[in-house]
Design an enzyme around this catalytic site. Structure first.
Site, PDB file in Angstrom:
ATOM      1  N   CYS A 129       0.809  -1.221   0.000  1.00 42.92           N
ATOM      2  CA  CYS A 129       0.000   0.000   0.000  1.00 42.92           C
ATOM      3  C   CYS A 129       0.848   1.280   0.000  1.00 42.92           C
ATOM      4  CB  CYS A 129      -0.955   0.005   1.189  1.00 42.92           C
ATOM      5  SG  CYS A 129      -0.255  -0.683   2.690  1.00 42.92           S
ATOM      6  N   HIS A 241      -2.936   6.298   4.735  1.00 46.71           N
ATOM      7  CA  HIS A 241      -1.483   6.384   4.900  1.00 46.71           C
ATOM      8  C   HIS A 241      -1.003   7.756   4.406  1.00 46.71           C
ATOM      9  CE1 HIS A 241      -1.403   2.254   5.871  1.00 46.71           C
ATOM     10  NE2 HIS A 241      -0.719   1.753   4.866  1.00 46.71           N
TER      11      HIS A 241
HETATM   12  N1  LIG Z   1      -4.911  -3.472   4.815  1.00 41.88           N
HETATM   13  C1  LIG Z   1      -4.185  -2.900   3.854  1.00 41.88           C
HETATM   14  O1  LIG Z   1      -4.045  -1.674   3.775  1.00 41.88           O
HETATM   15  C2  LIG Z   1      -3.515  -3.752   2.843  1.00 41.88           C
HETATM   16  C3  LIG Z   1      -2.925  -3.124   1.767  1.00 41.88           C
HETATM   17  C4  LIG Z   1      -2.299  -3.899   0.813  1.00 41.88           C
HETATM   18  C5  LIG Z   1      -2.274  -5.255   0.974  1.00 41.88           C
HETATM   19  N2  LIG Z   1      -2.853  -5.858   2.035  1.00 41.88           N
HETATM   20  C6  LIG Z   1      -2.797  -7.314   2.128  1.00 41.88           C
HETATM   21  O2  LIG Z   1      -4.089  -7.880   1.957  1.00 41.88           O
HETATM   22  C7  LIG Z   1      -4.221  -9.059   2.740  1.00 41.88           C
HETATM   23  C8  LIG Z   1      -5.439  -8.963   3.651  1.00 41.88           C
HETATM   24  O3  LIG Z   1      -5.367  -7.800   4.445  1.00 41.88           O
HETATM   25  P1  LIG Z   1      -6.593  -7.318   5.341  1.00 41.88           P
HETATM   26  O4  LIG Z   1      -6.179  -5.998   5.838  1.00 41.88           O
HETATM   27  O5  LIG Z   1      -7.900  -7.443   4.615  1.00 41.88           O
HETATM   28  O6  LIG Z   1      -6.567  -8.401   6.547  1.00 41.88           O
HETATM   29  P2  LIG Z   1      -7.762  -8.890   7.493  1.00 41.88           P
HETATM   30  O7  LIG Z   1      -8.753  -7.824   7.720  1.00 41.88           O
HETATM   31  O8  LIG Z   1      -7.056  -9.486   8.664  1.00 41.88           O
HETATM   32  O9  LIG Z   1      -8.471 -10.068   6.652  1.00 41.88           O
HETATM   33  C9  LIG Z   1      -7.799 -11.258   6.320  1.00 41.88           C
HETATM   34  C10 LIG Z   1      -8.674 -12.070   5.393  1.00 41.88           C
HETATM   35  O10 LIG Z   1      -7.935 -13.218   4.946  1.00 41.88           O
HETATM   36  C11 LIG Z   1      -8.729 -14.387   5.161  1.00 41.88           C
HETATM   37  N3  LIG Z   1      -7.867 -15.542   5.379  1.00 41.88           N
HETATM   38  C12 LIG Z   1      -6.903 -15.724   6.302  1.00 41.88           C
HETATM   39  N4  LIG Z   1      -6.342 -16.945   6.158  1.00 41.88           N
HETATM   40  C13 LIG Z   1      -6.956 -17.544   5.110  1.00 41.88           C
HETATM   41  C14 LIG Z   1      -6.821 -18.795   4.466  1.00 41.88           C
HETATM   42  N5  LIG Z   1      -5.936 -19.693   4.862  1.00 41.88           N
HETATM   43  N6  LIG Z   1      -7.630 -19.079   3.417  1.00 41.88           N
HETATM   44  C15 LIG Z   1      -8.539 -18.177   2.992  1.00 41.88           C
HETATM   45  N7  LIG Z   1      -8.719 -16.959   3.563  1.00 41.88           N
HETATM   46  C16 LIG Z   1      -7.928 -16.651   4.609  1.00 41.88           C
HETATM   47  C17 LIG Z   1      -9.533 -14.037   6.395  1.00 41.88           C
HETATM   48  O11 LIG Z   1     -10.626 -14.911   6.510  1.00 41.88           O
HETATM   49  P3  LIG Z   1     -11.331 -15.243   7.929  1.00 41.88           P
HETATM   50  O12 LIG Z   1     -12.259 -14.099   8.218  1.00 41.88           O
HETATM   51  O13 LIG Z   1     -12.047 -16.511   7.639  1.00 41.88           O
HETATM   52  O14 LIG Z   1     -10.241 -15.378   8.925  1.00 41.88           O
HETATM   53  C18 LIG Z   1      -9.945 -12.613   6.048  1.00 41.88           C
HETATM   54  O15 LIG Z   1     -10.987 -12.611   5.107  1.00 41.88           O
HETATM   55  C19 LIG Z   1      -2.882  -9.213   3.451  1.00 41.88           C
HETATM   56  O16 LIG Z   1      -2.068 -10.055   2.664  1.00 41.88           O
HETATM   57  C20 LIG Z   1      -2.324  -7.831   3.463  1.00 41.88           C
HETATM   58  O17 LIG Z   1      -0.925  -7.819   3.551  1.00 41.88           O
HETATM   59  C21 LIG Z   1      -3.488  -5.129   2.980  1.00 41.88           C
END
Ligand SMILES: NC(=O)c1ccc[n+]([C@@H]2O[C@H](COP(=O)([O-])OP(=O)(O)OC[C@H]3O[C@@H](n4cnc5c(N)ncnc54)[C@H](OP(=O)(O)O)[C@@H]3O)[C@@H](O)[C@H]2O)c1
Length: 335
Positions: A129, A241
């Site tokens: 991000c 950010h």
């Molecule tokens: N937040 C940001 O600003 C941002 C920016 C760029 C990239 N990202 C990336 O995007 C990803 C998710 O971020 P987030 O902020 O949305 O995190 P989050 O709110 O913690 O959500 C994580 C998601 O991943 C799912 N998950 C976890 N383990 C899994 C598995 N083994 N199989 C299938 N689904 C699974 C979770 O499902 P459950 O609800 O079932 O646990 C949930 O839907 C990360 O890789 C992060 O680095 C985030």
């Protein structure tokens, strides 16, 4: 043309934003499949006026899927992205699992849209991000005079670490107001009214996040000569950010020249107000917005021909979900 879209990590902050963004941009999905871990199988997530049932992400779920938007973390992406690609889906992954793989393009549509066409593994990576908003702001300046060196300090929101980090920040804020002990589980300490260095160690005294900004910037810009000196910091902001940038190019560039290049640049909303307290792009104003806000473009006081600027964007939107959906639009537009 319509297509079947899977959102993997649909219950997470980014996954929910992806579903919202697909709707907002009227992405021509004939069907949207919501996938997450076994924990949330059977729960519902909103998609427009409807709610879709979440299913466990297993390899078989990708049969018939054309585009799979992944935001489920590194481990799930490592395991499931090749399985989805093997079943014919184009995977667009938000985690860091594939970003630096030479056979996986790393794409920001305003910067290097054509790179996404060559994807031998069937996977396109969505950058970090903080890198996305920086390269959107700097591409017009790189086009102008080839950037040689960037010094970047980030002010990154808790939502960059997912839903649990935002909840923990709010719990800490409440505990502080109520005079209770401050606890932490997801964050490495107290973030409420504090700042944290919040990423795993990389090498040479840098965090993994800082090193991502170095490698990803070079890959997206297609220029290994760009030097990046990063310091990444988590701040007690829920979403949005911010970044302070110092930029030096191969030839002197004035603030006036940079402003002219940034006016109307793709994805950029330029704030040309002269300095005044509070008159600058702010995280609270960028939430739910698509733009990368650039302001405070000024000549450096000590390095002739270098400039400084301030860049703010919604990390869940342009920093993740929107960028991924824009890549999906590029894929859909291929003949
Ligand atoms: N937040 C940001 O600003 C941002 C920016 C760029 C990239 N990202 C990336 O995007 C990803 C998710 O971020 P987030 O902020 O949305 O995190 P989050 O709110 O913690 O959500 C994580 C998601 O991943 C799912 N998950 C976890 N383990 C899994 C598995 N083994 N199989 C299938 N689904 C699974 C979770 O499902 P459950 O609800 O079932 O646990 C949930 O839907 C990360 O890789 C992060 O680095 C985030």
């Amino acid at each position: 043309m319509s297509c079947v879209v899977a959102v993997v990590g649909a219950t997470g902050l980014v996954g929910r934003e992806m579903l919202r963004t697909l709707q907002l941009r009227r992405f021509p999905a004939s069907r949207v499949v919501a996938l997450a871990s076994a924990r949330s199988a059977g729960s519902l997530v909103p998609y427009g006026d409807a709610a879709i049932e979440v299913r466990q992400a297993t390899p078989e779920r990708f049969a018939g899927v054309d585009i799979a938007l992944f935001s489920a973390g590194k481990a799930a992406a490592r395991e499931l992205a090749p399985q989805a690609a093997a079943r014919g889906a184009v995977v667009i992954d938000n985690s860091s699992a594939w970003r630096m793989d030479p056979e996986v393009p790393l794409v920001v549509p305003e910067v290097n849209p054509a790179d996404g066409r060559r994807r031998p593994k069937g996977i396109i990576a969505n950058p970090n991000c903080s890198t996305i908003q920086m390269v959107v702001a700097l591409k017009p300046i790189h086009n102008l005079a080839r950037i040689e060196h960037i010094v970047v300090s980030t002010y990154q929101a808790a939502s960059g670490k997912g839903y649990a980090a935002v909840q923990e920040l709010h719990a800490q804020e409440r505990a502080l107001v109520e005079g209770r002990a401050i606890e932490h589980r997801v964050l490495p300490g107290r973030l409420a009214q504090n700042l944290l260095m919040d990423w795993p160690a990389g090498t040479g005294g840098y965090s993994e996040e800082e090193l991502k900004m170095v490698g990803e910037t070079r890959k997206i810009m297609g220029d290994e000569r760009i030097g990046v000196s990063p310091t990444t910091v988590r701040v007690p902001v829920a979403t949005g950010h911010s970044e302070a940038l110092h930029v030096r190019c191969a030839r002197p560039v004035s603030a006036a020249e940079a402003v002219a290049a940034l006016r109307g640049a793709p994805g950029v909303r330029l704030d040309e107000r002269p300095y005044e307290p509070g008159a600058h792009p702010q995280p609270v104003h960028c939430v739910g917005e698509d733009w990368v806000y650039v302001g405070r473009v000024r000549d450096d006081l000590a390095v002739p021909g270098a400039i400084n600027l301030w860049v703010v964007a919604d990390n869940l939107r342009k920093g993740a979900a929107l960028n991924a959906v824009q890549i999906a639009e590029l894929v859909l537009g291929e003949v």
